[in-house]
Design a protein around this motif. Structure first.
Motif, PDB file in Angstrom:
ATOM      1  N   GLY A   7     -29.729  -8.004  42.380  1.00 33.85           N
ATOM      2  CA  GLY A   7     -29.510  -6.650  41.888  1.00 33.85           C
ATOM      3  C   GLY A   7     -28.515  -5.925  42.763  1.00 33.85           C
ATOM      4  N   GLY A   8     -27.952  -4.862  42.238  1.00 32.35           N
ATOM      5  CA  GLY A   8     -27.032  -4.043  43.003  1.00 32.35           C
ATOM      6  C   GLY A   8     -27.772  -3.059  43.888  1.00 32.35           C
ATOM      7  N   ALA A   9     -27.019  -2.209  44.556  1.00 33.19           N
ATOM      8  CA  ALA A   9     -27.611  -1.189  45.408  1.00 33.19           C
ATOM      9  C   ALA A   9     -28.452  -0.238  44.564  1.00 33.19           C
ATOM     10  N   ARG A  10     -29.656   0.040  45.026  1.00 31.32           N
ATOM     11  CA  ARG A  10     -30.594   0.948  44.363  1.00 31.32           C
ATOM     12  C   ARG A  10     -30.907   0.512  42.931  1.00 31.32           C
ATOM     13  N   SER A  11     -30.911  -0.790  42.714  1.00 37.04           N
ATOM     14  CA  SER A  11     -31.240  -1.324  41.389  1.00 37.04           C
ATOM     15  C   SER A  11     -32.740  -1.438  41.182  1.00 37.04           C
ATOM     16  N   GLY A  12     -33.517  -1.429  42.277  1.00 32.41           N
ATOM     17  CA  GLY A  12     -34.952  -1.654  42.186  1.00 32.41           C
ATOM     18  C   GLY A  12     -35.351  -3.072  42.501  1.00 32.41           C
ATOM     19  N   LYS A  13     -34.418  -3.852  43.053  1.00 28.78           N
ATOM     20  CA  LYS A  13     -34.695  -5.272  43.299  1.00 28.78           C
ATOM     21  C   LYS A  13     -35.779  -5.481  44.354  1.00 28.78           C
ATOM     22  N   SER A  14     -35.755  -4.682  45.425  1.00 31.78           N
ATOM     23  CA  SER A  14     -36.786  -4.822  46.463  1.00 31.78           C
ATOM     24  C   SER A  14     -38.152  -4.442  45.911  1.00 31.78           C
ATOM     25  N   ARG A  15     -38.199  -3.363  45.154  1.00 33.37           N
ATOM     26  CA  ARG A  15     -39.470  -2.929  44.565  1.00 33.37           C
ATOM     27  C   ARG A  15     -40.011  -3.997  43.617  1.00 33.37           C
ATOM     28  N   TYR A  16     -39.102  -4.627  42.857  1.00 33.26           N
ATOM     29  CA  TYR A  16     -39.538  -5.691  41.940  1.00 33.26           C
ATOM     30  C   TYR A  16     -40.056  -6.883  42.736  1.00 33.26           C
ATOM     31  N   GLY A  17     -39.365  -7.245  43.820  1.00 36.02           N
ATOM     32  CA  GLY A  17     -39.835  -8.347  44.644  1.00 36.02           C
ATOM     33  C   GLY A  17     -41.210  -8.070  45.211  1.00 36.02           C
ATOM     34  N   GLU A  18     -41.452  -6.840  45.646  1.00 40.85           N
ATOM     35  CA  GLU A  18     -42.763  -6.478  46.171  1.00 40.85           C
ATOM     36  C   GLU A  18     -43.833  -6.517  45.080  1.00 40.85           C
ATOM     37  N   ALA A  19     -43.457  -6.144  43.853  1.00 40.05           N
ATOM     38  CA  ALA A  19     -44.405  -6.222  42.737  1.00 40.05           C
ATOM     39  C   ALA A  19     -44.788  -7.669  42.443  1.00 40.05           C
ATOM     40  N   LEU A  20     -43.828  -8.582  42.580  1.00 38.21           N
ATOM     41  CA  LEU A  20     -44.135 -10.002  42.408  1.00 38.21           C
ATOM     42  C   LEU A  20     -45.132 -10.466  43.462  1.00 38.21           C
ATOM     43  N   VAL A  21     -44.945 -10.005  44.689  1.00 37.43           N
ATOM     44  CA  VAL A  21     -45.872 -10.382  45.764  1.00 37.43           C
ATOM     45  C   VAL A  21     -47.285  -9.920  45.433  1.00 37.43           C
ATOM     46  N   ASP A 141     -30.667 -26.528  51.730  1.00 32.88           N
ATOM     47  CA  ASP A 141     -31.396 -27.801  51.780  1.00 32.88           C
ATOM     48  C   ASP A 141     -32.863 -27.584  52.134  1.00 32.88           C
ATOM     49  N   ALA A 142     -33.121 -26.650  53.054  1.00 27.97           N
ATOM     50  CA  ALA A 142     -34.498 -26.412  53.494  1.00 27.97           C
ATOM     51  C   ALA A 142     -35.347 -25.783  52.395  1.00 27.97           C
ATOM     52  N   LEU A 143     -34.727 -25.003  51.509  1.00 26.75           N
ATOM     53  CA  LEU A 143     -35.487 -24.327  50.459  1.00 26.75           C
ATOM     54  C   LEU A 143     -36.266 -25.310  49.593  1.00 26.75           C
ATOM     55  N   THR A 144     -35.683 -26.470  49.341  1.00 23.18           N
ATOM     56  CA  THR A 144     -36.327 -27.445  48.459  1.00 23.18           C
ATOM     57  C   THR A 144     -37.580 -28.047  49.082  1.00 23.18           C
ATOM     58  N   GLU A 145     -37.757 -27.893  50.390  1.00 26.73           N
ATOM     59  CA  GLU A 145     -38.890 -28.484  51.091  1.00 26.73           C
ATOM     60  C   GLU A 145     -40.020 -27.483  51.357  1.00 26.73           C
ATOM     61  N   LEU A 146     -39.795 -26.221  51.050  1.00 27.12           N
ATOM     62  CA  LEU A 146     -40.775 -25.193  51.402  1.00 27.12           C
ATOM     63  C   LEU A 146     -41.983 -25.235  50.478  1.00 27.12           C
ATOM     64  N   GLU A 147     -43.159 -25.046  51.078  1.00 22.70           N
ATOM     65  CA  GLU A 147     -44.392 -24.974  50.308  1.00 22.70           C
ATOM     66  C   GLU A 147     -44.742 -23.516  50.036  1.00 22.70           C
ATOM     67  N   GLY A 148     -45.672 -23.299  49.120  1.00 16.20           N
ATOM     68  CA  GLY A 148     -46.044 -21.949  48.758  1.00 16.20           C
ATOM     69  C   GLY A 148     -44.991 -21.297  47.879  1.00 16.20           C
ATOM     70  N   VAL A 149     -44.920 -19.967  47.943  1.00 15.01           N
ATOM     71  CA  VAL A 149     -43.995 -19.194  47.112  1.00 15.01           C
ATOM     72  C   VAL A 149     -43.057 -18.420  48.024  1.00 15.01           C
ATOM     73  N   VAL A 150     -41.754 -18.509  47.751  1.00 19.57           N
ATOM     74  CA  VAL A 150     -40.754 -17.767  48.510  1.00 19.57           C
ATOM     75  C   VAL A 150     -39.931 -16.931  47.529  1.00 19.57           C
ATOM     76  N   ILE A 151     -39.948 -15.624  47.729  1.00 18.68           N
ATOM     77  CA  ILE A 151     -39.183 -14.694  46.899  1.00 18.68           C
ATOM     78  C   ILE A 151     -38.017 -14.187  47.731  1.00 18.68           C
ATOM     79  N   LEU A 152     -36.811 -14.452  47.271  1.00 21.40           N
ATOM     80  CA  LEU A 152     -35.595 -14.113  48.006  1.00 21.40           C
ATOM     81  C   LEU A 152     -34.876 -12.976  47.289  1.00 21.40           C
ATOM     82  N   VAL A 153     -34.687 -11.861  47.965  1.00 14.83           N
ATOM     83  CA  VAL A 153     -33.954 -10.733  47.405  1.00 14.83           C
ATOM     84  C   VAL A 153     -32.520 -10.801  47.886  1.00 14.83           C
ATOM     85  N   SER A 154     -31.574 -10.581  46.969  1.00 15.02           N
ATOM     86  CA  SER A 154     -30.164 -10.649  47.336  1.00 15.02           C
ATOM     87  C   SER A 154     -29.360  -9.659  46.500  1.00 15.02           C
ATOM     88  N   ASN A 155     -28.301  -9.137  47.092  1.00  9.57           N
ATOM     89  CA  ASN A 155     -27.438  -8.200  46.384  1.00  9.57           C
ATOM     90  C   ASN A 155     -26.461  -8.934  45.479  1.00  9.57           C
TER      91      ASN A 155
END
Length: 203
Positions: A7-21, A141-155
């Motif tokens: 998402g862009g700046a002030r798009s709500g992406k962080s808030r959405y990521g927290e809602a997923l958590v 490369d490391a992402l493919t080996e991670l266990e559990g759930v990883v939510i990555l926020v990016s602009n």
């Protein structure tokens, strides 16, 4: 499971990521927050404080980890079944990596303070870019080996005006390529616009 939230700046992406958590913690997952920002000036300190205040009463028992550089190792250490990790955000991590790489190439100490003008005028070299490329490859490369759930926020920074300055344009290019690389392997990709999530993957 990898979920990329764009998402862009002030798009709500962080808030959405927290809602997923919160959806995962309702299922019994424990939650980690990995912050890549550094409070190196008053304005950034204020932004960080606002994010922290918003999380203080959201019902999630966050375990906070501040990691501006060693994100790959931190995720490898934290990820496990039954845990959801929110990383906010990849583009600040990219900024930190480019700054450190350029200062290392020029045999300068890593900055303890920086501003947008410092970033724009820093000399770009092939070696600095090579350092970043190696770091990015190890991360993806490391992402493919991670266990559990990883939510990555990016602009999503490539939808606006092409910036002036070589390093600014380099940052936009590298952010776009980083997002593409992560999206290619992510299980879910969501674009947030004006607070509204749009599922990009899976369709």
């Amino acid at each position: 499971m990898i979920h990329l939230v764009l998402g862009g700046a002030r798009s709500g992406k962080s808030r959405y990521g927290e809602a997923l958590v919160r959806q995962y913690t309702a299922l019994g997952f424990d939650a980690c927050y990995v912050a890549t920002a550094q409070a190196l000036d008053d304005e950034m300190a204020t932004r960080i404080a606002k994010h922290q205040a918003g999380r203080s009463d959201d019902g999630v028992e966050w375990k906070l980890f501040e990691e501006p550089l060693a994100l790959t190792a931190t995720l490898a250490r934290l990820a496990k079944p039954g845990r959801v990790i929110l990383v906010d955000c990849l583009t600040l991590w990219l900024t930190n990596q480019l700054l450190v790489s350029n200062h290392q190439v020029n045999d300068e100490p890593a900055p303890t303070e920086w501003s947008a003008s410092d970033f724009v005028t820093t000399t770009s070299t092939d070696k600095a870019l090579a350092n970043w490329q190696a770091e990015k490859t190890a991360f993806v490369d490391a992402l493919t080996e991670l266990e559990g759930v990883v939510i990555l926020v990016s602009n999503e920074v490539g939808s606006g005006i092409v910036p002036l300055g070589e390093l600014s344009r380099q940052f936009v290019d590298e952010a776009g390529w980083l997002n593409q690389a992560v999206a290619a392997l992510a299980d879910n990709v969501t674009l947030v616009v004006a607070g509204l999530p749009l599922a990009l993957k899976p369709l």
